[in-house]
Design a protein around this motif. Structure first.
Motif, mmCIF file in Angstrom:
data_model
loop_
_atom_site.group_PDB
_atom_site.id
_atom_site.type_symbol
_atom_site.label_atom_id
_atom_site.label_comp_id
_atom_site.label_asym_id
_atom_site.label_seq_id
_atom_site.Cartn_x
_atom_site.Cartn_y
_atom_site.Cartn_z
ATOM 1 N N THR A 187 0.837 -1.207 0.000
ATOM 2 C CA THR A 187 0.000 0.000 0.000
ATOM 3 C C THR A 187 0.867 1.250 0.000
ATOM 4 O O THR A 187 0.604 2.220 -0.728
ATOM 5 N N LEU A 188 1.913 1.250 0.802
ATOM 6 C CA LEU A 188 2.832 2.397 0.852
ATOM 7 C C LEU A 188 3.529 2.598 -0.486
ATOM 8 O O LEU A 188 3.728 3.738 -0.937
ATOM 9 N N LEU A 189 3.904 1.485 -1.144
ATOM 10 C CA LEU A 189 4.594 1.577 -2.438
ATOM 11 C C LEU A 189 3.687 2.195 -3.488
ATOM 12 O O LEU A 189 4.095 3.100 -4.239
ATOM 13 N N ILE A 190 2.427 1.731 -3.554
ATOM 14 C CA ILE A 190 1.475 2.268 -4.531
ATOM 15 C C ILE A 190 1.221 3.743 -4.272
ATOM 16 O O ILE A 190 1.178 4.563 -5.210
ATOM 17 N N PHE A 191 1.083 4.121 -3.009
ATOM 18 C CA PHE A 191 0.841 5.517 -2.650
ATOM 19 C C PHE A 191 2.034 6.383 -3.062
ATOM 20 O O PHE A 191 1.868 7.480 -3.610
ATOM 21 N N SER A 192 3.252 5.879 -2.840
ATOM 22 C CA SER A 192 4.470 6.624 -3.194
ATOM 23 C C SER A 192 4.584 6.804 -4.703
ATOM 24 O O SER A 192 4.939 7.885 -5.186
ATOM 25 N N LEU A 193 4.285 5.728 -5.448
ATOM 26 C CA LEU A 193 4.343 5.820 -6.915
ATOM 27 C C LEU A 193 3.328 6.836 -7.435
ATOM 28 O O LEU A 193 3.604 7.572 -8.392
ATOM 29 N N GLY A 194 2.161 6.892 -6.807
ATOM 30 C CA GLY A 194 1.153 7.873 -7.211
ATOM 31 C C GLY A 194 1.637 9.297 -6.995
ATOM 32 O O GLY A 194 1.430 10.173 -7.843
ATOM 33 N N LEU A 195 2.288 9.550 -5.864
ATOM 34 C CA LEU A 195 2.831 10.885 -5.585
ATOM 35 C C LEU A 195 3.922 11.256 -6.584
ATOM 36 O O LEU A 195 3.993 12.403 -7.052
ATOM 37 N N ILE A 196 4.769 10.281 -6.912
ATOM 38 C CA ILE A 196 5.839 10.535 -7.890
ATOM 39 C C ILE A 196 5.241 10.857 -9.248
ATOM 40 O O ILE A 196 5.691 11.791 -9.945
ATOM 41 N N LEU A 198 2.273 12.143 -9.925
ATOM 42 C CA LEU A 198 1.673 13.481 -9.888
ATOM 43 C C LEU A 198 2.748 14.560 -9.956
ATOM 44 O O LEU A 198 2.583 15.590 -10.618
ATOM 45 N N SER A 199 3.878 14.329 -9.286
ATOM 46 C CA SER A 199 4.964 15.307 -9.288
ATOM 47 C C SER A 199 5.564 15.459 -10.689
ATOM 48 O O SER A 199 5.813 16.571 -11.155
ATOM 49 N N LEU A 200 5.768 14.318 -11.376
ATOM 50 C CA LEU A 200 6.347 14.343 -12.736
ATOM 51 C C LEU A 200 5.382 15.018 -13.716
ATOM 52 O O LEU A 200 5.798 15.774 -14.611
ATOM 53 N N ARG A 201 4.089 14.734 -13.559
ATOM 54 C CA ARG A 201 3.101 15.331 -14.453
ATOM 55 C C ARG A 201 3.083 16.846 -14.289
ATOM 56 O O ARG A 201 3.010 17.595 -15.287
ATOM 57 N N ALA A 202 3.166 17.308 -13.055
ATOM 58 C CA ALA A 202 3.173 18.756 -12.809
ATOM 59 C C ALA A 202 4.428 19.389 -13.395
ATOM 60 O O ALA A 202 4.388 20.489 -13.962
ATOM 61 N N ARG A 203 5.557 18.697 -13.319
ATOM 62 C CA ARG A 203 6.809 19.232 -13.831
ATOM 63 C C ARG A 203 6.793 19.308 -15.364
ATOM 64 O O ARG A 203 7.211 20.303 -15.964
ATOM 65 N N PHE A 204 6.280 18.251 -16.047
ATOM 66 C CA PHE A 204 6.238 18.229 -17.519
ATOM 67 C C PHE A 204 5.215 19.191 -18.077
ATOM 68 O O PHE A 204 5.363 19.683 -19.195
ATOM 69 N N SER A 205 4.174 19.488 -17.313
ATOM 70 C CA SER A 205 3.138 20.384 -17.803
ATOM 71 C C SER A 205 3.606 21.832 -17.814
ATOM 72 O O SER A 205 3.015 22.689 -18.465
ATOM 73 N N GLN A 206 4.682 22.105 -17.077
ATOM 74 C CA GLN A 206 5.203 23.477 -17.051
ATOM 75 C C GLN A 206 5.957 23.706 -18.305
ATOM 76 O O GLN A 206 6.805 24.041 -18.686
#
Length: 206
Positions: A187-196, A198-206
């Motif tokens: 569960t922690l691994l899936i949650f961490s991958l989701g945060l990563i 979201l972070s990458l998507r926000a960075r590429f959208s800039q």
């Protein structure tokens, strides 16, 4: 003088009433994880070596109190008792205090007026292990019935379960629901991958 006498009698009655309930712990803040086991968000407390409200073996009487004596605790459902049977063994409640000497993880003093252990001790040198065997055999219940007093012989009375004396000897288990289980590694691994992600998507959208 009269006021002093009244105060003295009141204080004396308080002292004696405290002594009669000397083994019962009513402070819920003391009921910590040292006294129960947790599985699937449910706390399971081994609450009593009997499953009857009033257990009388002259000259001692034990009163078993309802789970709500402590905030958040309740009777276990049949499904919860099955969870207990499926996921806990006696070894989960056995704590070694020194080589070859064990005690059991229980909360008897929080719901019983006289009993202080899951083993019913007749004196300091011997303890009845039948209650321990009850847990091994899955003889557990939660809701209890009211005892009926009968006279076995002149001057010797005992409270007997109105339904089944054998059932009265079952171990009592109380539960507290909605505990917060520790998240599993997956569960922690899936949650961490989701945060990563979201972070990458926000960075590429800039």
């Amino acid at each position: 003088m009269v006021k002093f006498t009244i105060k003295f009698i009141f204080l004396l009655s308080v002292v004696f009433s405290t002594l009669t309930q000397a083994t019962l712990i009513t402070d819920s803040s003391k009921l910590t994880g040292d006294y129960y086991q947790t599985y699937g968000g449910i706390d399971f407390a081994w609450a009593s070596p009997v499953n009857i409200e009033t257990w009388n073996e002259t000259p001692t009487t034990n009163y078993l109190y309802a789970p709500d004596l402590h905030e958040g605790w309740d009777y276990a459902t049949d499904a919860e008792l099955n969870i207990f049977k499926d996921h806990f063994q006696l070894s989960d409640f056995k704590i070694e205090i020194e080589p070859g000497k064990f005690r059991y993880k229980h909360a008897v003093e929080f719901w019983n007026s006289y009993f202080t252990d899951v083993r019913v001790c007749s004196d300091d040198s011997s303890c009845d292990e039948n209650n321990v065997n009850n847990l091994i055999d899955g003889k557990i219940k939660s809701e209890w019935t009211t005892g009926v007093e009968i006279e076995l012989a002149p001057g010797f009375t005992q409270f007997i379960d109105a339904i089944d004396m054998d059932t009265a000897t079952y171990e009592t288990i109380y539960v507290r629901r909605n505990a917060h289980p520790v998240p599993e590694p997956t569960t922690l691994l899936i949650f961490s991958l989701g945060l990563i992600a979201l972070s990458l998507r926000a960075r590429f959208s800039q």
